[in-house]
Design a protein around this motif. Structure first.
Motif, short mmCIF file in Angstrom:
data_model
loop_
_atom_site.label_atom_id
_atom_site.label_comp_id
_atom_site.label_asym_id
_atom_site.label_seq_id
_atom_site.Cartn_x
_atom_site.Cartn_y
_atom_site.Cartn_z
N GLY A 557 19.97 -29.39 12.82
CA GLY A 557 19.20 -28.14 11.73
C GLY A 557 18.77 -29.01 10.23
N ARG A 558 18.25 -27.88 8.97
CA ARG A 558 18.19 -28.50 7.90
C ARG A 558 18.00 -27.35 6.56
NH1 ARG A 558 12.78 -26.20 6.36
NH2 ARG A 558 12.58 -24.53 8.49
N ILE A 559 18.31 -27.48 6.07
CA ILE A 559 18.45 -26.42 4.88
C ILE A 559 17.01 -26.88 3.55
CG2 ILE A 559 19.79 -29.30 3.13
CD1 ILE A 559 22.03 -26.34 1.51
N SER A 560 17.24 -25.26 2.64
CA SER A 560 15.38 -25.65 2.09
C SER A 560 16.08 -24.11 1.24
CB SER A 560 14.57 -25.07 2.14
OG SER A 560 14.81 -23.73 3.26
N VAL A 561 16.03 -24.66 -0.45
CA VAL A 561 15.55 -24.14 -0.98
C VAL A 561 14.66 -23.04 -1.79
CG1 VAL A 561 15.79 -25.78 -2.34
CG2 VAL A 561 16.94 -24.21 -3.92
N GLU A 562 15.05 -22.78 -2.79
CA GLU A 562 13.92 -21.81 -3.96
C GLU A 562 14.54 -20.72 -4.60
OE1 GLU A 562 12.08 -18.24 -1.67
OE2 GLU A 562 11.46 -19.74 0.18
N SER A 563 13.66 -21.45 -5.76
CA SER A 563 14.70 -21.07 -7.27
C SER A 563 13.36 -21.05 -7.88
CB SER A 563 15.51 -22.26 -7.43
OG SER A 563 16.47 -21.67 -8.29
#
Ligand code: ADP
Length: 600
Positions: A557-563
């Motif tokens: 899988g993967r991890i993403s970020v929005e900030s």
């Protein structure tokens, strides 16, 4: 230096070759001069022979037993009639006394002429010049012997030679000169009126001939001071000498000019080649020097040193490559320095993280040891001790994971995981900490979620870590949401907060090992700054997101970020949906593994 070194021998070889060519050409020209001179000499000799022929007939008649005087005179008349240049003919006895002469009233021979001719006859054909006629005029006296003694002598006007040589085909500006036995000029093809009769007995031109029959020499004429190439030849058996001279400039000039032109072109080509070589070498040497300077400076530690991108294309390419390499090394150096800094920060953070819970545990243990605490208090302390122990365990587990990842020995065991279950258990583990900070911790939309393929324990730690971060980096009383949704083949699990947010420049390095964000001062927006008063340092060791990314990648899988700074962050885990074939596959893999163990 190499170019100049190559030029000198090349120049010498070139000059030697030219000199050789010149020698061969000169010899060719000299041979041509010899042939011309020989031709002129033969022409004069033939003429002498044709003059002698009738004299020989007369000599034969005079040599008979009793020659008929009338007949002799008659023959002399017949002989002289067509020969307008003949001055007189004479038959002399052995003492030199004239026996018959034609014309009868012919004046006497000058003194000594007859004697000289009779003496010369002893050695062969006799010819003498008689200069007694005055006014620069002369006669050629030819004698043939008479068998009974004496000789037949005829005098021919010297003017006849003008006609003789007129038709001779000789090179341009060729000068024919004929000398008698006393080295007086009896014929000269150019301005004869000035030089006829001049005596050149001492001239090198004639003395240099010596006993040779023929010679070629370069001599400056004593008469007109012109330097000529002279062919010098004896005329038959006589003492007469024939010369044919052509001015050196006319004979050698064209060849010399041609060779000089060749030498000039050669020198010019050589000069061009040397200049080009020097220019090229300078064009190469200068950028090379600067490149070497840059390399030295770089080697001595000046990482900002760069080479000039100049000179011929390959050299310019070398400079560009050097600069690219320097840039690369500088970047790496920066990264290593940063890593060093992060490492030392990590050590101090990790010590701090270890010490704080231990201090709490120690203090609470002391309190518990005291008697008189009510049961509720005791329970509260024990629960706190349990929470702090969990924190310690988490920290140690993180450190262990880090060392496994570094050693390439980080392995997960993937299986079917109930998404809602793992989310709930993660949430639970953080609910106390959230309460403590008065955060509202919300769980959203977890009904009817498909199962996922993951390592349950590892995934729980990842989600817990994201919730823990949200708690840490959101001011007290914040709102944290844990939600999930199915999107195609994936389930997206997200942790959203309304905390301090992450500056955009930190996003690319957010998941790097040891990265820790600094609390950014909120510039400009006064309302926002007022809403976020307490951006103080938050404890941590900068490993949570690094491990989360590694775990996600291992699980496929993967991890993403929005900030957004001041508004909050949303971390999303993208996880593969469980497929029943995954189960069969993993069963087969387990089987194989079991068999291998059994065999071994
Ligand atoms: P740690 O929390 O121990 O510093 P992490 O790897 O978990 O290490 O996080 C790295 C950095 O990312 C944190 O130091 C922080 O600056 C930033 N960060 C992580 N989660 C959040 C969040 N929810 N809100 C704001 N910043 C965050």
């Amino acid at each position: 230096m190499l170019a100049v070194g190559a030029v000198v021998p090349l120049l010498l070889v070139g000059l030697a070759a030219l000199w050789e060519v010149w020698g061969a050409k000169q010899q060719q020209l000299n041979e041509a001069m010899e042939q011309q001179t020989e031709l002129a000499a033969v022409v004069f000799e033939r003429w002498l022979d044709t003059q002698r022929q009738p004299l020989l007939t007369l000599a034969a008649m005079a040599g008979e037993q009793a020659p008929d005087p009338a007949q002799l005179r008659n023959y002399m008349r017949i002989m002289a009639a067509p020969r307008s240049h003949w001055i007189d003919i004479r038959i002399v006895n052995e003492r030199g006394e004239s026996v018959f002469s034609y014309p009868a009233d012919a004046e006497g021979f000058p003194h000594g002429l007859t004697e000289n001719l009779l003496a010369a006859l002893q050695h062969g054909a006799a010819v003498e010049t008689d200069w007694t006629r005055g006014e620069g005029r002369y006669a050629l006296a030819l004698a043939v012997p008479v068998a009974s003694g004496g000789a037949v002598i005829a005098r021919v006007d010297g003017i006849v030679l003008q006609e003789l040589f007129r038709d001779l085909q000789l090179p341009d500006r060729a000068l024919i000169t004929l000398f008698d036995s006393r080295r007086r000029i009896i014929y000269r093809s150019q301005s004869p009126e000035s030089f006829l009769g001049s005596v050149l007995s001492g001239s090198t031109l004639l003395t240099a001939l010596g006993d040779q029959r023929m010679a070629v020499m370069v001599v400056k004429s004593p008469l007109d001071n012109v330097e000529r190439v002279y062919g010098v030849a004896r005329v038959g058996t006589t003492e007469y000498i024939m010369t044919v001279g052509v001015p050196s400039a006319t004979l050698y000039g064209p060849t010399q000019r041609q060779l000089a032109r060749l030498a000039g072109f050669g020198l010019l080509a050589l000069f061009c080649a040397v200049t080009a070589a020097l220019l090229i070498s300078r064009g190469i040497a200068r950028p090379l020097d600067r490149l070497s300077l840059a390399a030295r400076a770089f080697g001595e530690g000046n990482l900002a040193a760069r080479a000039p991108v100049e000179g011929p294309p390959r050299l310019a390419q070398l400079g560009a490559d050097f600069n690219a390499m320097a840039e690369h090394i500088m970047e790496r150096e920066k990264r290593l320095n940063e890593l060093d800094r992060l490492k030392s920060e990590f050590v101090s953070n990790a010590s701090h993280e270890l010490r704080t819970p231990l201090t709490t545990i120690k203090a609470l243990t002391r309190l518990l040891l005291r008697s008189g605490l009510d049961e509720a208090k005791q329970r509260e302390y024990l629960e706190t001790i349990a929470v702090e122990c969990d924190r310690q365990i988490d920290l140690v587990l993180n450190l262990l994971d880090l060392s496994r990842i570094e050693a390439g020995a980080f392995e997960l065991s993937l299986g079917r995981v109930d998404t809602a279950e793992v989310m709930l258990s993660s949430l639970k583990s953080q609910s106390r900490a959230a309460d403590f900070r008065r955060h509202k911790l919300e769980l959203k939309a977890i009904a009817e979620l498909p199962a996922i393929r993951a390592d349950q324990k590892a995934l729980r730690r990842v989600i817990s870590n994201l919730i823990e971060n949200a708690i840490k980096y959101t001011p007290d009383g914040g709102h944290i949401t844990l939600a999930a949704r199915a999107v195609g083949d994936e389930v997206e699990v997200s942790v959203t907060d309304n905390g301090r947010g992450i500056p955009p420049q930190d996003i690319p390095v957010l998941f790097d090992k040891f990265h820790r964000g600094r609390p950014a001062p909120v510039a400009g927006d006064g309302a926002l700054a007022a809403a976020l008063p307490e951006l103080e340092e938050v404890p941590g060791i900068g490993l949570g997101l690094y491990l989360a990314r590694n775990v996600m990648e291992q699980m496929g899988g993967r991890i993403s970020v929005e900030s957004e700074v001041g508004r909050g962050s949303a971390f999303t885990l993208h996880l593969p949906v469980w497929d029943d074939r995954d189960g069969q596959r993993s069963m087969r893999e387990e089987d194989r593994h079991g068999q291998t163990i059994a065999r071994s």
